[in-house]
Scaffold this motif. Structure first.
Motif, PDB file in Angstrom:
ATOM      1  N   LYS A 126    -128.969  42.998 -10.717  1.00 38.09           N
ATOM      2  CA  LYS A 126    -129.496  44.075 -10.139  1.00 38.09           C
ATOM      3  C   LYS A 126    -130.606  44.084 -11.125  1.00 38.09           C
ATOM      4  CE  LYS A 126    -128.092  44.195  -5.718  1.00 38.09           C
ATOM      5  NZ  LYS A 126    -128.438  43.627  -5.187  1.00 38.09           N
ATOM      6  N   PHE A 127    -130.508  43.605 -12.632  1.00 39.47           N
ATOM      7  CA  PHE A 127    -131.380  43.429 -13.668  1.00 39.47           C
ATOM      8  C   PHE A 127    -131.466  44.925 -14.202  1.00 39.47           C
ATOM      9  CE2 PHE A 127    -132.584  39.991 -11.635  1.00 39.47           C
ATOM     10  CZ  PHE A 127    -131.815  38.657 -12.468  1.00 39.47           C
ATOM     11  N   CYS A 128    -130.127  45.705 -14.340  1.00 42.11           N
ATOM     12  CA  CYS A 128    -130.141  46.991 -14.573  1.00 42.11           C
ATOM     13  C   CYS A 128    -129.508  47.305 -16.110  1.00 42.11           C
ATOM     14  CB  CYS A 128    -129.221  47.673 -13.861  1.00 42.11           C
ATOM     15  SG  CYS A 128    -129.437  47.750 -12.082  1.00 42.11           S
ATOM     16  N   PHE A 129    -128.960  45.774 -16.372  1.00 41.46           N
ATOM     17  CA  PHE A 129    -128.380  46.069 -17.848  1.00 41.46           C
ATOM     18  C   PHE A 129    -127.504  44.666 -18.195  1.00 41.46           C
ATOM     19  CE2 PHE A 129    -126.071  50.473 -15.913  1.00 41.46           C
ATOM     20  CZ  PHE A 129    -126.830  51.163 -16.758  1.00 41.46           C
ATOM     21  N   PRO A 130    -127.411  44.411 -19.186  1.00 40.14           N
ATOM     22  CA  PRO A 130    -126.977  43.196 -19.600  1.00 40.14           C
ATOM     23  C   PRO A 130    -125.479  42.916 -19.054  1.00 40.14           C
ATOM     24  CG  PRO A 130    -127.596  44.517 -21.401  1.00 40.14           C
ATOM     25  CD  PRO A 130    -128.328  44.915 -20.415  1.00 40.14           C
ATOM     26  N   ALA A 131    -124.731  42.093 -18.871  1.00 39.65           N
ATOM     27  CA  ALA A 131    -123.547  41.578 -18.158  1.00 39.65           C
ATOM     28  C   ALA A 131    -122.944  41.994 -19.574  1.00 39.65           C
ATOM     29  CB  ALA A 131    -122.991  39.937 -18.321  1.00 39.65           C
TER      30      ALA A 131
ATOM     31  N   GLN B  63    -129.604  52.246 -18.599  1.00 41.63           N
ATOM     32  CA  GLN B  63    -130.033  53.089 -20.200  1.00 41.63           C
ATOM     33  C   GLN B  63    -128.319  53.513 -20.556  1.00 41.63           C
ATOM     34  OE1 GLN B  63    -131.213  56.486 -22.293  1.00 41.63           O
ATOM     35  NE2 GLN B  63    -132.617  55.005 -23.189  1.00 41.63           N
ATOM     36  N   ASN B  64    -128.340  52.838 -21.649  1.00 42.80           N
ATOM     37  CA  ASN B  64    -126.696  52.807 -21.790  1.00 42.80           C
ATOM     38  C   ASN B  64    -126.124  53.050 -23.365  1.00 42.80           C
ATOM     39  OD1 ASN B  64    -127.535  50.550 -22.652  1.00 42.80           O
ATOM     40  ND2 ASN B  64    -125.851  49.162 -22.311  1.00 42.80           N
TER      41      ASN B  64
ATOM     42  N   GLU C 232    -121.932  55.941 -14.092  1.00 45.10           N
ATOM     43  CA  GLU C 232    -121.091  55.002 -13.943  1.00 45.10           C
ATOM     44  C   GLU C 232    -120.504  55.017 -15.593  1.00 45.10           C
ATOM     45  OE1 GLU C 232    -119.312  52.176 -13.388  1.00 45.10           O
ATOM     46  OE2 GLU C 232    -120.627  52.347 -11.602  1.00 45.10           O
ATOM     47  N   GLY C 233    -118.980  54.610 -15.330  1.00 44.72           N
ATOM     48  CA  GLY C 233    -117.796  54.643 -16.364  1.00 44.72           C
ATOM     49  C   GLY C 233    -117.637  53.288 -17.107  1.00 44.72           C
ATOM     50  N   LYS C 234    -117.489  53.536 -18.142  1.00 45.43           N
ATOM     51  CA  LYS C 234    -117.319  52.060 -18.634  1.00 45.43           C
ATOM     52  C   LYS C 234    -116.024  52.308 -19.302  1.00 45.43           C
ATOM     53  CE  LYS C 234    -121.169  51.437 -21.252  1.00 45.43           C
ATOM     54  NZ  LYS C 234    -122.401  50.869 -23.085  1.00 45.43           N
ATOM     55  N   GLN C 235    -115.441  50.279 -18.883  1.00 47.57           N
ATOM     56  CA  GLN C 235    -113.496  50.281 -19.387  1.00 47.57           C
ATOM     57  C   GLN C 235    -112.346  51.396 -18.568  1.00 47.57           C
ATOM     58  OE1 GLN C 235    -114.057  49.726 -24.084  1.00 47.57           O
ATOM     59  NE2 GLN C 235    -115.596  48.351 -23.792  1.00 47.57           N
TER      60      GLN C 235
END
Length: 191
Positions: free
Chosen positions: A84-89, A147-148, A170-173
């Motif tokens: 969706k081009f929200c964030f880079p992978a 944004q991250n 959203e949570g990471k890891q």
């Protein structure tokens, strides 16, 4: 300051200088707000029940939600956000998320603010007209802003006509934790 603005005009042209000055003012206002905003407690008493569907609730202009990603859904991941081009992978967004439907009024400058002092959470706003459903990787979406940063994220939306968004915390890891999500809306040109 006047000399700096004059130098910017000479080096970049008037329109670009105006944009640079606006960005500097916005950054200063954001820093001031962050310095005066109380931290979000890690052990805050917030609703942590699992959503009955994909949505955790509604977000409206002027509203602040204090919540947690604990017991949230885990429907979205890196593949979804990069598609969706929200964030880079590559940031391993495998933690649980909370999803809110946000109806953006027309002619608004909207600032979605996420504060997460205890865990690294991200925010994404996805333009969506799914009638209560949530987008999947197979859906076409016309816009996604994300944004991250660690601790505090902001997404700015400018609307010319009414539009619905799905706002994702959203949570990471695999991370989950408390957050404060605010929708600040002013008429276009009013900031």
């Amino acid at each position: 300051m006047i000399r700096l603005v004059a130098l910017l005009v000479l080096l970049t042209g008037c329109n670009e200088a105006k944009q640079l000055v606006k960005k500097a003012k916005d950054a200063a206002a954001e820093a001031k707000e962050r310095a005066t905003t109380p931290p979000m407690p890690c052990d805050a008493e917030v609703d942590d029940k699992a959503p009955s569907g994909c949505m955790s609730g509604l977000l409206q202009c002027g509203q602040t939600i204090e919540g947690t990603t604990k017991n949230g859904n885990s429907d979205y991941n890196d593949a979804f956000y990069s598609n969706k081009f929200c964030f880079p992978a590559g940031d391993d967004r495998s933690g649980p998320e909370r999803v809110y439907l946000f109806h953006a009024p027309a002619q608004q400058d909207i600032l979605l603010k996420l504060q997460s002092d205890c865990v690294d959470l991200d925010i994404a706003a996805i333009a969506w007209s799914g009638d209560g459903s949530c987008p999947t990787e197979n859906h076409l979406t016309p816009e996604c802003e994300g944004q991250n940063h660690i601790g505090s994220d902001r997404v700015r939306l400018n609307t010319f006509k009414e539009r619905d968004y799905v706002v994702v915390v959203e949570g990471k890891q695999g991370a989950s934790g408390t957050f404060r999500l605010t929708a600040d809306c002013v008429p276009l040109g009013g900031r």
